[in-house]
Design a protein around this motif. Structure first.
Motif, short mmCIF file in Angstrom:
data_model
loop_
_atom_site.label_atom_id
_atom_site.label_comp_id
_atom_site.label_asym_id
_atom_site.label_seq_id
_atom_site.Cartn_x
_atom_site.Cartn_y
_atom_site.Cartn_z
N GLU A 1 0.81 -1.22 0.00
CA GLU A 1 0.00 0.00 0.00
C GLU A 1 0.85 1.27 0.00
OE1 GLU A 1 -2.43 -0.40 3.46
OE2 GLU A 1 -3.68 -1.99 2.61
N LYS A 2 2.18 1.10 0.14
CA LYS A 2 3.12 2.22 0.18
C LYS A 2 2.74 3.20 1.29
CE LYS A 2 4.32 1.83 -4.71
NZ LYS A 2 4.44 2.51 -6.03
N LYS A 3 2.43 2.61 2.45
CA LYS A 3 2.06 3.40 3.61
C LYS A 3 2.98 3.07 4.79
CE LYS A 3 -2.91 3.61 2.54
NZ LYS A 3 -4.27 3.25 3.03
N PRO A 4 3.16 4.02 5.71
CA PRO A 4 3.99 3.72 6.89
C PRO A 4 3.28 2.78 7.84
CG PRO A 4 3.03 5.91 7.09
CD PRO A 4 2.70 5.42 5.69
N ALA B 1 9.43 6.91 7.21
CA ALA B 1 9.78 5.83 6.29
C ALA B 1 8.54 5.02 5.95
CB ALA B 1 10.85 4.92 6.89
N ILE B 2 8.68 4.19 4.92
CA ILE B 2 7.71 3.17 4.56
C ILE B 2 8.48 1.88 4.28
CG2 ILE B 2 6.01 4.79 3.60
CD1 ILE B 2 7.00 4.01 0.80
N PRO B 3 7.85 0.72 4.38
CA PRO B 3 8.54 -0.52 3.99
C PRO B 3 8.99 -0.43 2.53
CG PRO B 3 6.56 -1.03 5.24
CD PRO B 3 6.51 0.44 4.95
N PHE B 4 10.23 -0.82 2.27
CA PHE B 4 10.85 -0.69 0.95
C PHE B 4 10.22 -1.70 -0.01
CE2 PHE B 4 15.20 -0.79 -1.41
CZ PHE B 4 14.71 0.07 -2.36
N ASN B 5 9.57 -1.20 -1.04
CA ASN B 5 8.90 -2.06 -2.01
C ASN B 5 9.85 -2.35 -3.17
OD1 ASN B 5 6.94 -3.58 -3.23
ND2 ASN B 5 5.72 -1.86 -3.95
N ASP C 1 13.80 -7.26 7.05
CA ASP C 1 13.07 -6.19 6.38
C ASP C 1 13.99 -5.04 6.04
OD1 ASP C 1 10.90 -5.00 5.18
OD2 ASP C 1 9.65 -5.01 6.97
N VAL C 2 13.56 -4.24 5.07
CA VAL C 2 14.23 -3.01 4.67
C VAL C 2 13.17 -1.93 4.54
CG1 VAL C 2 15.77 -1.90 3.00
CG2 VAL C 2 15.92 -4.37 3.36
N TRP C 3 13.43 -0.78 5.12
CA TRP C 3 12.52 0.35 5.03
C TRP C 3 13.16 1.46 4.22
CZ3 TRP C 3 12.00 0.39 11.08
CH2 TRP C 3 11.39 -0.82 11.50
N LEU C 4 12.35 2.37 3.74
CA LEU C 4 12.84 3.43 2.86
C LEU C 4 12.42 4.79 3.40
CD1 LEU C 4 14.12 4.39 0.15
CD2 LEU C 4 11.84 4.15 -0.87
N ASN C 5 13.42 5.63 3.63
CA ASN C 5 13.17 7.04 3.93
C ASN C 5 13.09 7.77 2.59
OD1 ASN C 5 13.64 9.88 4.42
ND2 ASN C 5 14.23 9.33 6.50
N GLN C 6 11.89 8.19 2.22
CA GLN C 6 11.68 8.74 0.88
C GLN C 6 12.28 10.12 0.70
OE1 GLN C 6 7.30 7.93 0.99
NE2 GLN C 6 7.66 6.96 -0.99
N ASN C 7 12.48 10.86 1.78
CA ASN C 7 12.97 12.23 1.65
C ASN C 7 14.42 12.29 1.18
OD1 ASN C 7 10.54 13.37 2.41
ND2 ASN C 7 11.07 13.41 4.59
N ASN C 8 15.27 11.40 1.71
CA ASN C 8 16.68 11.43 1.34
C ASN C 8 17.13 10.13 0.68
OD1 ASN C 8 16.67 9.77 3.56
ND2 ASN C 8 17.63 11.27 4.92
N ASP C 9 16.18 9.27 0.29
CA ASP C 9 16.46 8.06 -0.45
C ASP C 9 17.40 7.12 0.30
OD1 ASP C 9 15.88 6.52 -2.69
OD2 ASP C 9 17.74 7.08 -3.71
N LEU C 10 17.30 7.12 1.64
CA LEU C 10 18.08 6.21 2.46
C LEU C 10 17.27 4.95 2.75
CD1 LEU C 10 19.67 8.47 5.23
CD2 LEU C 10 20.92 7.12 3.56
#
Length: 248
Positions: free
Chosen positions: A75-78, A89-93, A125-134
């Protein structure tokens, strides 16, 4: 007396004359750090530690957490824990997420230059911080304790090896990783066919600067024809020494 074939392998044994990539898992590198002798006897001579009883309840918690986080991934949701702990962050898809999780057949891998060591690890698991692409490495842990939750040194090394592997694969990795800790509650009035958990996030700032040299030392250990000395802090080494003394 015949040695039981489950204790002596004929496959997956390191050959110092071979240039074929040889897989060393994250857990085996950790074994080397704890006891080079046990590591050598396992990977070079084919005799590993006796298998422990499987952590089936822990594995069940892992599987359920993965399903839960995967719902938010699709769902691309936190996840609600991200909101509770103020994690942006959100779970890395990522299309390889299931490969990275499969430690037995794939995992996240890196062939170390100037060696034939292919270091591998199976992440939770891997999560994604969308603001700085970490990307943020996460690991699931299950326990049941009334004491304050804390991280074992082996857990810290586990996180740092995962961070190192993803950096070597070209990802921009956050220094902070998270442990999703599920702590089984013992204060319920009864079992009633269910086990309840308190869930916490433990942040850990990793430093993977030690991993390169550790892998090289493990490689040099396997290349040698000399079995390392017994380790004073290794229970297996001390057991074998005590047994040998009694038998003599």
């Amino acid at each position: 007396m015949q040695i039981h074939n489950s204790y002596k392998r004929i496959r997956n044994i390191y050959d110092p004359s071979s240039t074929t990539p040889f897989k060393i898992s994250r857990s085996k590198l950790d074994l080397f750090l704890k006891c080079p002798r046990c590591f050598y006897i396992d990977r070079r001579l084919g005799i590993g530690h006796p298998e422990c009883f499987p952590y089936t309840l822990n594995n069940a918690v892992d599987e359920l957490l993965k399903k839960e986080f995967d719902t938010y991934r699709s769902e691309k949701k936190p996840h609600p824990l991200f909101i509770e702990y103020n994690i942006d962050a959100i779970p890395f898809n990522h299309p390889d997420i299931n490969k990275w999780r499969d430690s037995l057949h794939h995992g996240i891998q890196y062939l170390v230059p100037n060696t034939n060591i292919n270091l591998t690890g199976g992440i939770d698991d891997v999560w994604l911080n969308q603001n700085n692409d970490l990307i943020i490495i996460a690991d699931y842990k299950a326990t049941s304790t009334k004491n304050e939750l804390s991280l074992r040194e082996s857990y810290k090394r586990q996180m740092e090896i995962y961070q190192w592997l993803f950096r070597k694969n070209g990802f921009n990795v956050a220094t902070i990783g998270y442990f999703v800790y599920c702590n089984g509650k013992k204060d319920a009035h009864g079992f009633d066919k269910q086990l309840q958990f308190d869930i916490s996030l433990l942040a850990y700032t990793g430093d993977d600067s030690w991993v390169d040299s550790a892998v090289i030392k493990a490689y040099e250990c396997l290349q040698s024809d000399v079995i390392p000395m017994h380790c004073d802090e290794c229970d297996y080494c001390q057991y074998s020494l005590a047994l040998a003394e009694v038998l003599q």
